[in-house]
Design a protein around this motif. Structure first.
Motif, PDB file in Angstrom:
ATOM      1  N   GLU A  62       0.830  -1.459  -0.111  1.00 40.33           N
ATOM      2  CA  GLU A  62      -0.106   0.593  -0.456  1.00 40.33           C
ATOM      3  C   GLU A  62       0.616   1.271  -0.053  1.00 40.33           C
ATOM      4  OE1 GLU A  62      -4.207  -1.412   2.290  1.00 40.33           O
ATOM      5  OE2 GLU A  62      -2.405  -0.940   3.941  1.00 40.33           O
ATOM      6  N   GLY A  63       2.018   0.580   1.254  1.00 41.46           N
ATOM      7  CA  GLY A  63       2.591   2.060   1.077  1.00 41.46           C
ATOM      8  C   GLY A  63       2.965   3.026  -0.378  1.00 41.46           C
ATOM      9  N   SER A  64       4.372   1.800  -1.898  1.00 39.44           N
ATOM     10  CA  SER A  64       4.777   1.990  -2.700  1.00 39.44           C
ATOM     11  C   SER A  64       3.314   2.509  -3.324  1.00 39.44           C
ATOM     12  CB  SER A  64       5.113   0.836  -2.783  1.00 39.44           C
ATOM     13  OG  SER A  64       4.407  -0.108  -3.728  1.00 39.44           O
ATOM     14  N   ARG A  65       2.681   1.704  -3.613  1.00 35.77           N
ATOM     15  CA  ARG A  65       1.126   2.400  -4.352  1.00 35.77           C
ATOM     16  C   ARG A  65       1.166   4.338  -4.150  1.00 35.77           C
ATOM     17  NH1 ARG A  65      -2.992  -2.248  -4.703  1.00 35.77           N
ATOM     18  NH2 ARG A  65      -2.556  -3.593  -6.181  1.00 35.77           N
ATOM     19  N   LEU A  66       0.952   4.495  -2.924  1.00 30.90           N
ATOM     20  CA  LEU A  66       0.154   5.378  -2.367  1.00 30.90           C
ATOM     21  C   LEU A  66       2.236   6.812  -3.092  1.00 30.90           C
ATOM     22  CD1 LEU A  66      -0.844   7.917  -0.484  1.00 30.90           C
ATOM     23  CD2 LEU A  66       1.101   7.302   1.134  1.00 30.90           C
ATOM     24  N   VAL A  67       3.364   5.912  -2.528  1.00 30.88           N
ATOM     25  CA  VAL A  67       4.160   7.126  -3.181  1.00 30.88           C
ATOM     26  C   VAL A  67       4.248   6.931  -4.249  1.00 30.88           C
ATOM     27  CG1 VAL A  67       6.760   6.403  -3.072  1.00 30.88           C
ATOM     28  CG2 VAL A  67       5.245   6.513  -1.276  1.00 30.88           C
ATOM     29  N   ILE A  68       3.763   6.041  -5.152  1.00 32.39           N
ATOM     30  CA  ILE A  68       3.874   6.224  -6.438  1.00 32.39           C
ATOM     31  C   ILE A  68       2.658   7.197  -7.045  1.00 32.39           C
ATOM     32  CG2 ILE A  68       3.236   4.775  -8.536  1.00 32.39           C
ATOM     33  CD1 ILE A  68       4.482   2.634  -8.052  1.00 32.39           C
ATOM     34  N   ARG A  69       1.697   6.841  -6.546  1.00 35.38           N
ATOM     35  CA  ARG A  69       0.809   7.584  -6.634  1.00 35.38           C
ATOM     36  C   ARG A  69       0.520   9.398  -6.554  1.00 35.38           C
ATOM     37  NH1 ARG A  69      -3.397   5.135  -4.296  1.00 35.38           N
ATOM     38  NH2 ARG A  69      -3.228   6.472  -2.614  1.00 35.38           N
ATOM     39  N   LEU A  70       1.527   9.927  -5.534  1.00 31.29           N
ATOM     40  CA  LEU A  70       2.012  11.051  -5.269  1.00 31.29           C
ATOM     41  C   LEU A  70       3.301  11.523  -6.844  1.00 31.29           C
ATOM     42  CD1 LEU A  70       1.849  10.543  -1.326  1.00 31.29           C
ATOM     43  CD2 LEU A  70       0.716  11.816  -2.592  1.00 31.29           C
ATOM     44  N   ALA A  71       3.969  10.540  -6.937  1.00 32.39           N
ATOM     45  CA  ALA A  71       4.722  10.650  -7.565  1.00 32.39           C
ATOM     46  C   ALA A  71       4.464  11.563  -9.070  1.00 32.39           C
ATOM     47  CB  ALA A  71       5.846   9.491  -7.459  1.00 32.39           C
ATOM     48  N   LYS A  72       3.463  10.534  -9.186  1.00 31.31           N
ATOM     49  CA  LYS A  72       3.003  11.046 -10.719  1.00 31.31           C
ATOM     50  C   LYS A  72       2.055  12.189 -10.601  1.00 31.31           C
ATOM     51  CE  LYS A  72       2.083   6.086 -13.263  1.00 31.31           C
ATOM     52  NZ  LYS A  72       1.355   5.546 -12.868  1.00 31.31           N
ATOM     53  N   LYS A  73       2.025  12.453  -9.496  1.00 32.92           N
ATOM     54  CA  LYS A  73       1.002  14.137  -9.125  1.00 32.92           C
ATOM     55  C   LYS A  73       2.440  14.634  -9.220  1.00 32.92           C
ATOM     56  CE  LYS A  73      -3.227  12.320  -7.405  1.00 32.92           C
ATOM     57  NZ  LYS A  73      -3.737  12.504  -6.272  1.00 32.92           N
ATOM     58  N   GLY A  74       3.253  14.640  -9.201  1.00 28.89           N
ATOM     59  CA  GLY A  74       4.247  15.894  -9.678  1.00 28.89           C
ATOM     60  C   GLY A  74       4.711  16.238  -8.212  1.00 28.89           C
ATOM     61  N   LEU A  75       4.294  15.553  -7.294  1.00 25.55           N
ATOM     62  CA  LEU A  75       4.010  15.927  -5.607  1.00 25.55           C
ATOM     63  C   LEU A  75       5.257  15.685  -4.718  1.00 25.55           C
ATOM     64  CD1 LEU A  75       0.233  15.520  -4.842  1.00 25.55           C
ATOM     65  CD2 LEU A  75       1.415  17.485  -5.121  1.00 25.55           C
ATOM     66  N   ILE A  76       5.294  14.594  -5.355  1.00 23.19           N
ATOM     67  CA  ILE A  76       7.082  14.229  -4.545  1.00 23.19           C
ATOM     68  C   ILE A  76       7.748  13.812  -5.540  1.00 23.19           C
ATOM     69  CG2 ILE A  76       5.683  13.565  -1.889  1.00 23.19           C
ATOM     70  CD1 ILE A  76       6.356  10.590  -3.113  1.00 23.19           C
ATOM     71  N   ARG A  77       9.444  14.040  -5.162  1.00 24.54           N
ATOM     72  CA  ARG A  77      10.708  12.983  -6.063  1.00 24.54           C
ATOM     73  C   ARG A  77      11.053  11.786  -5.243  1.00 24.54           C
ATOM     74  NH1 ARG A  77      15.803  15.029  -5.434  1.00 24.54           N
ATOM     75  NH2 ARG A  77      14.876  16.632  -4.195  1.00 24.54           N
TER      76      ARG A  77
END
Lengths: 131, 189
Positions: free
Chosen positions: A34-49
């Protein structure tokens, strides 16, 4: 945005040198998937690197918040250095080539650009000789 | 970081300005339209009809500018329907990520031209007219029997052609290095 994403973002924001992905999902009480999915989602939105790192021999990511004026959305490539080359603004750049009607070998614009360049250089050389 | 970005935007606007000028479009209008489309507030895209009241320019002019931006791959459009009439509209946006690659592509195109020219300078020996300074390759000069076709002076061997090649070599090396740096910044290492 979901509450989960928001709280993840605040956690990343509050960690100074970036937050490990493995720490993030533990803090949020998720499992690693779940954690990695969440992070990928955020990264795709360009919010995190994300930056891949090794921790205790395991691969994980260090997460950083991307400032609102995100670097991915910036215009970064500087054209200043080529603006004086005639080809840069040439409308015929696509049809220009060896043996064509427009040919870099015979282009009068390129001739004068090269001449100006040489002249400029010899002027600089003369000036440096003078001093 | 933001200063380099500012410089980049400025240089980009100069490119649009100069290109518009060469295509017979009012350069200041072109830059104005580009600024409207590139602005972060424009996320849904602007159609030519939206741009008309915003700028006060004629629709024809605006479309010419959009076409120019499209040809340079600086702007792109999304096909959509007018909310009321349902007719097809094109909503223009700037994809900033694609924009950076477009600029790199332009740089590469320029680099290629310089390389072609360098090849030509290396593979030929040149003759110049002492009067008007026009330059001919050996083959051309041979055809003219080493007499300038324009002013009738005897052509002389050009000693500066190695300077030309050197200037080009320097420029090419500089540009190659710059493109490498740009690509690293845009795509990561």
């Amino acid at each position: 945005m979901e509450d989960l994403e928001k709280s993840a973002l605040t956690l990343i924001k509050n960690s100074k040198d970036g937050l490990l992905q493995s720490d993030l999902w533990k803090m949020l009480g998720l499992d690693s998937r779940e954690g990695s999915r969440l992070v990928i989602r955020l990264a795709k939105k360009g919010l995190i690197r994300r930056e891949q790192v090794m921790v205790n021999g395991r691969r994980t990511y260090r997460l950083y918040l991307v400032e609102s004026d995100s670097s991915a959305k910036r215009i970064l490539v500087d054209l200043t250095s080529i603006l004086d080359i005639p080809c840069t603004t040439c409308p015929y750049i696509e049809s220009c080539g060896p043996g064509n009607f427009y040919d870099p070998a015979t282009c009068p614009l390129m001739d004068s650009w090269l001449e100006a360049k040489l002249e400029n250089r010899s002027r600089l050389e003369r000036m440096s000789l003078r001093y | 970081m933001s200063r380099t970005s500012e410089r980049a935007v400025k240089s980009l606007e100069r490119l649009i300005h100069d290109m518009a000028e060469k295509k017979g479009i009012d350069p200041d209008k072109a830059v104005h339209v580009f600024r409207l489309i590139v602005s972060p507030t424009n996320s849904k895209g602007l159609s030519d009809e939206d741009l008309e009241p915003l700028t006060g320019y004629k629709q024809g002019e605006i479309r010419k500018i959009l076409r120019l931006l499209y040809d340079l791959r600086l702007a792109t459009y999304r096909r959509g329907r007018h909310p009321k009439t349902g007719s097809t509209r094109y909503y223009w946006v700037v994809d900033r990520e694609a924009l950076n690659t477009s600029i790199i592509r332009r740089k590469k195109a320029v680099l290629e031209k310089l390389k072609t020219r360098l090849e030509h300078e290396r593979n030929n020996s040149f003759y110049v007219c002492p009067q008007d300074g026009s330059r001919y390759t050996f083959d051309e000069a041979f055809d003219y029997e080493f007499v300038c076709p324009r002013c009738g002076f005897m052509l002389e061997e050009d000693r500066s052609s190695s300077d030309y090649a050197r200037a080009l070599e320097e420029e090419i090396a500089r540009l190659e290095e710059e493109i490498r740096r740009d690509e690293k910044e845009i795509f990561g290492s």
